[in-house]
Design an enzyme around this catalytic site. Structure first.
Site, PDB file in Angstrom:
ATOM      1  N   GLY A 119       0.814  -1.103  -0.067  1.00 10.98           N
ATOM      2  CA  GLY A 119       0.123  -0.061   0.044  1.00 10.98           C
ATOM      3  C   GLY A 119       0.793   1.283   0.050  1.00 10.98           C
ATOM      4  O   GLY A 119       1.594   1.686   0.777  1.00 10.98           O
ATOM      5  N   SER A 120       0.761   2.148  -1.097  1.00 13.86           N
ATOM      6  CA  SER A 120       1.777   3.164  -1.003  1.00 13.86           C
ATOM      7  C   SER A 120       1.026   4.312  -2.430  1.00 13.86           C
ATOM      8  O   SER A 120       0.004   4.032  -2.711  1.00 13.86           O
ATOM      9  CB  SER A 120       2.960   2.686  -1.346  1.00 13.86           C
ATOM     10  OG  SER A 120       3.132   1.684  -2.266  1.00 13.86           O
ATOM     11  N   ARG A 121       2.285   5.004  -2.738  1.00 13.24           N
ATOM     12  CA  ARG A 121       1.880   5.902  -3.587  1.00 13.24           C
ATOM     13  C   ARG A 121       3.147   6.356  -4.760  1.00 13.24           C
ATOM     14  O   ARG A 121       4.128   6.372  -3.958  1.00 13.24           O
ATOM     15  CB  ARG A 121       1.164   7.354  -3.107  1.00 13.24           C
ATOM     16  CG  ARG A 121       0.589   8.321  -4.064  1.00 13.24           C
ATOM     17  CD  ARG A 121      -0.166   9.346  -3.146  1.00 13.24           C
ATOM     18  NE  ARG A 121       0.442  10.673  -3.360  1.00 13.24           N
ATOM     19  CZ  ARG A 121       0.342  11.531  -2.495  1.00 13.24           C
ATOM     20  NH1 ARG A 121      -0.576  11.505  -1.550  1.00 13.24           N
ATOM     21  NH2 ARG A 121       0.787  12.634  -2.587  1.00 13.24           N
TER      22      ARG A 121
END
Length: 232
Positions: A189-191
């Site tokens: 989960g990240s960007r």
């Protein structure tokens, strides 16, 4: 060249995922000994772990000047923003396209546009929800400054998320990469933030689904205006 039905479900796995899948599988065996329903739950989690670390082959558009998405996910932010100071891209705002990756997206990151990596800068930080605007400045991040063959510069930043605890960068300063080449991974989960070169308009909209290495986010050879769109 043909595509088999099996290849649409079974994808190669990034080497980083092998130890995690092994751990999940080991725990699953223990759970089966404790109680069979728990074992099946562990089996599902093991399959998810493999799925998270999948590294599918992507077909990258070959025309010069096309920038592609560096990550699978959804465009969560689209706005002018000053790039991280450590990248050395100046203090003038650049158009930032943020792609948010959930725990169900492929997390292998790819270079948006061919060029030479002039700087790699890691900065420790918090682990806020990566979909928030302030994650760009507050969260742990690793940034790449890239110079294209015609001298334009852009940035791409890996940002850790709420449950992400490791950013992996697999390239070095001075290295030249092709468009769509793999350069790293973020766990769980990240960007990714992309800072477009000066004068380049984004060709994507907030809420649009992105495919790393394939979805075009900008065209350096076009003067097309930034696109607008909405849910249907």
């Amino acid at each position: 060249m043909s595509v088999s039905m099996l290849s649409t479900f079974i994808k190669p796995m990034h080497p980083e995922g092998r130890k995690f899948v092994a751990i999940f599988a080991g725990i699953t065996l223990v759970l089966f000994l404790i109680w069979v329903p728990l074992g099946w739950l562990g089996t599902g989690l093991t399959v998810w772990c493999y799925y998270f670390f999948r590294d599918p082959v992507r077909v990258t558009p070959a025309r010069e000047g096309l920038m592609v998405s560096p990550a699978d996910g959804v465009v969560s932010l689209l706005e002018p923003a000053v790039p991280p100071a450590e990248l050395g891209l100046g203090d003038a705002p650049m158009t930032r396209v943020s792609v948010f990756m959930s725990v169900f997206n492929c997390h292998v990151n790819r270079l948006p546009l061919a060029g030479r990596i002039t700087r790699i800068a890691y900065r420790p930080g918090k682990f806020l929800n990566a979909s928030l605007d302030k994650a760009s400045s507050d969260n742990e991040r690793n940034g790449l400054a890239v110079e294209t063959a015609d001298g334009r510069r852009y940035g791409v930043v890996q940002i850790a998320g709420l449950v992400a605890r490791r950013i992996l960068c697999e390239v070095k300063e001075g290295q030249a990469l092709m468009t769509g080449a793999r350069f790293g991974l973020i766990r769980f989960g990240s960007r990714l933030d992309i800072y477009l070169p000066e004068g380049v308009n984004p060709l994507v909209c907030i809420g649009q689904t992105m495919v790393a290495g394939e979805t075009v986010i900008a065209d350096l050879a076009s003067d097309e205006a930034a696109r607008t769109g909405g849910e249907r």
